[in-house]
Design a protein around this motif. Structure first.
Motif, PDB file in Angstrom:
ATOM      1  N   VAL A  98       0.830  -0.674   0.175  1.00  0.00           N
ATOM      2  CA  VAL A  98      -0.183   0.211   0.328  1.00  0.00           C
ATOM      3  C   VAL A  98       0.763   0.870   0.700  1.00  0.00           C
ATOM      4  CG1 VAL A  98      -0.691  -0.202   2.118  1.00  0.00           C
ATOM      5  CG2 VAL A  98      -2.143   1.017   1.418  1.00  0.00           C
ATOM      6  N   ALA A  99       0.589   2.232  -0.645  1.00  0.00           N
ATOM      7  CA  ALA A  99       1.576   3.557  -0.650  1.00  0.00           C
ATOM      8  C   ALA A  99       0.455   4.316  -0.377  1.00  0.00           C
ATOM      9  CB  ALA A  99       1.482   3.434  -2.016  1.00  0.00           C
ATOM     10  N   LYS A 260      -6.724  -1.834  -0.034  1.00  0.00           N
ATOM     11  CA  LYS A 260      -6.783  -3.050  -0.398  1.00  0.00           C
ATOM     12  C   LYS A 260      -5.396  -3.392  -1.274  1.00  0.00           C
ATOM     13  CE  LYS A 260     -11.404  -3.127  -2.368  1.00  0.00           C
ATOM     14  NZ  LYS A 260     -11.588  -1.399  -1.955  1.00  0.00           N
ATOM     15  N   PRO A 261      -4.992  -4.807  -1.429  1.00  0.00           N
ATOM     16  CA  PRO A 261      -4.181  -4.919  -1.573  1.00  0.00           C
ATOM     17  C   PRO A 261      -3.449  -4.279  -2.811  1.00  0.00           C
ATOM     18  CG  PRO A 261      -4.462  -6.822  -1.125  1.00  0.00           C
ATOM     19  CD  PRO A 261      -5.546  -5.972  -1.279  1.00  0.00           C
ATOM     20  N   GLY A 262      -2.565  -3.269  -2.985  1.00  0.00           N
ATOM     21  CA  GLY A 262      -2.055  -2.751  -3.801  1.00  0.00           C
ATOM     22  C   GLY A 262      -2.845  -0.942  -4.097  1.00  0.00           C
ATOM     23  N   SER A 263      -3.387  -0.327  -3.045  1.00  0.00           N
ATOM     24  CA  SER A 263      -3.784   0.708  -2.756  1.00  0.00           C
ATOM     25  C   SER A 263      -3.154   1.814  -2.846  1.00  0.00           C
ATOM     26  CB  SER A 263      -5.412   0.801  -1.600  1.00  0.00           C
ATOM     27  OG  SER A 263      -6.037   0.209  -2.244  1.00  0.00           O
ATOM     28  N   VAL A 264      -3.719   3.179  -3.477  1.00  0.00           N
ATOM     29  CA  VAL A 264      -3.012   4.061  -3.535  1.00  0.00           C
ATOM     30  C   VAL A 264      -4.060   4.810  -2.330  1.00  0.00           C
ATOM     31  CG1 VAL A 264      -2.093   6.419  -4.001  1.00  0.00           C
ATOM     32  CG2 VAL A 264      -1.559   4.364  -5.705  1.00  0.00           C
ATOM     33  N   PHE A 295       4.078  -1.086   3.601  1.00  0.00           N
ATOM     34  CA  PHE A 295       4.212   0.587   3.139  1.00  0.00           C
ATOM     35  C   PHE A 295       4.880   0.487   1.645  1.00  0.00           C
ATOM     36  CE2 PHE A 295       2.599   0.259   7.198  1.00  0.00           C
ATOM     37  CZ  PHE A 295       0.978   1.076   6.259  1.00  0.00           C
ATOM     38  N   VAL A 296       4.677   0.886   0.851  1.00  0.00           N
ATOM     39  CA  VAL A 296       5.627   1.193  -0.357  1.00  0.00           C
ATOM     40  C   VAL A 296       5.710   2.946  -1.140  1.00  0.00           C
ATOM     41  CG1 VAL A 296       5.971  -1.541  -1.071  1.00  0.00           C
ATOM     42  CG2 VAL A 296       4.277   0.666  -1.950  1.00  0.00           C
ATOM     43  N   LYS A 297       6.312   3.503  -1.793  1.00  0.00           N
ATOM     44  CA  LYS A 297       6.775   4.540  -2.473  1.00  0.00           C
ATOM     45  C   LYS A 297       5.556   4.252  -3.968  1.00  0.00           C
ATOM     46  CE  LYS A 297      10.516   5.885  -0.638  1.00  0.00           C
ATOM     47  NZ  LYS A 297      12.472   6.574  -1.244  1.00  0.00           N
ATOM     48  N   VAL A 298       5.278   5.362  -4.365  1.00  0.00           N
ATOM     49  CA  VAL A 298       4.136   5.223  -5.383  1.00  0.00           C
ATOM     50  C   VAL A 298       4.851   4.551  -6.767  1.00  0.00           C
ATOM     51  CG1 VAL A 298       3.216   6.319  -7.574  1.00  0.00           C
ATOM     52  CG2 VAL A 298       2.655   6.993  -4.891  1.00  0.00           C
ATOM     53  N   SER A 299       6.227   4.743  -6.959  1.00  0.00           N
ATOM     54  CA  SER A 299       7.804   4.212  -7.721  1.00  0.00           C
ATOM     55  C   SER A 299       7.458   2.684  -8.212  1.00  0.00           C
ATOM     56  CB  SER A 299       8.886   4.537  -7.454  1.00  0.00           C
ATOM     57  OG  SER A 299       9.131   4.640  -6.411  1.00  0.00           O
ATOM     58  N   GLU A 300       7.159   2.253  -6.382  1.00  0.00           N
ATOM     59  CA  GLU A 300       7.520   0.809  -6.494  1.00  0.00           C
ATOM     60  C   GLU A 300       6.307   0.494  -6.694  1.00  0.00           C
ATOM     61  OE1 GLU A 300       8.553  -2.309  -3.102  1.00  0.00           O
ATOM     62  OE2 GLU A 300       9.252  -0.972  -2.551  1.00  0.00           O
TER      63      GLU A 300
END
Length: 304
Positions: A98-99, A260-264, A295-300
């Motif tokens: 999630v970002a 959800k998985p992959g959410s921004v 937690f990840v940045k948008v770039s990832e």
């Protein structure tokens, strides 16, 4: 992606609340038509213009607009007729990533309010994100970077963060958009370039070729105006509801219910407009980690 009714209502409230604090927003009325649809995270464009959001291809941006070297950050390939692509949620929706994204909002004409003591920054939030080890993407306006150059540099040189473009002026790229004054196509492209220039001047080097439309409002004309700039427009699928919220528990609950998985997730880095965001983050982060999220940045997220 289509948001739930609850999130759609929250997005409308978010836009109206933000515009109450932005100069030139009139009465903060809700956007309608194409701009209103885009505000909820769905590109308000004909079907051909909507396809970039789900394009599986990735390509380097066409122009070196940002400091860290835009080729190092993944972007979506241009859409039909070269339209700017739009990203809302990761294509890979099984891994629990999630970002958290934070809009550092400030309009071009809010200098007097800042001079009078209004705080458009939130250093406590940034410190909390660092202490919790939460990689984050900050969508910064150029005017914010000019007002807080030391903070812009600190954020933009810290590996925990990446700085993305939220325009220079926080004016609308299509109309209507919650009463925001609108830019024509030439002014829109110049506004984006001016923001990147403000980041460079402040010394923010961890910049990425991502752009978030003020108010989230965009249509085919707006996507065409930025075509060839090399940016990927980044929307969201989870509205935090932190704008002018007074209850951090309610903000946290809304985020936790929507992720959800992959959410921004869209949140804010502006004390005067979002005073409980830091406290909400302290509740959101441990709970999502307990649920197995990373937690990840948008770039990832965009590169998955």
């Amino acid at each position: 992606m289509t948001l739930s009714v609850r999130n759609a209502a929250a997005a409308a409230a978010l836009g109206a609340a933000l515009c109450a604090a932005l100069s030139g927003c009139g009465g903060g009325g809700a956007a309608s038509g194409a701009a209103g649809q885009a505000r909820l995270g769905t590109p308000a464009a004909p079907p051909a213009a909507s396809s970039p959001a789900s394009s599986p291809a990735a390509a380097p941006p066409a122009s070196p607009a940002v400091g860290r070297g835009p080729g190092k950050a993944p972007t979506l390939a241009p859409g039909p007729n070269g339209l700017t692509p739009v990203f809302e949620r990761a294509r890979q929706q099984t891994e629990k990533t999630v970002a958290l994204t934070f809009d550092a909002d400030m309009t071009a004409d809010q200098g007097p309010r800042a001079a009078a003591g209004e705080r458009f920054d939130n250093p406590g939030l940034i410190s909390t994100l660092k202490a919790l080890g939460v990689p984050s993407t900050v969508f910064m306006t150029g005017r914010w970077a000019e007002e807080y150059p030391d903070q812009a540099k600190a954020i933009g040189t810290d590996p925990v963060f990446e700085v993305a473009n939220h325009s220079y002026s926080h004016h609308a790229f299509t109309s209507p958009c919650y009463g925001l004054p609108a830019l024509d196509a030439a002014a829109a492209r110049a506004d984006v370039d001016r923001a990147f220039a403000a980041f460079r001047k402040a010394g923010a080097v961890n910049t990425v070729p991502y752009f978030r439309f003020p108010g989230g409002c965009h249509d085919e004309r707006a996507l065409r105006a930025l075509a060839g700039s090399g940016v990927t427009a980044v929307q969201w699928d989870v509205v935090s509801g932190d704008a002018f919220a007074k209850d951090p528990d309610a903000v946290a609950a809304q985020v936790l219910a929507g992720v959800k998985p992959g959410s921004v997730v869209v949140m804010h880095c502006t004390r005067s407009a979002a005073p409980v965001t830091e406290e909400a983050v302290r509740k959101i982060v441990p709970e999502l980690r307990k649920r197995g999220y990373r937690f990840v940045k948008v770039s990832e997220l965009l590169g998955t």
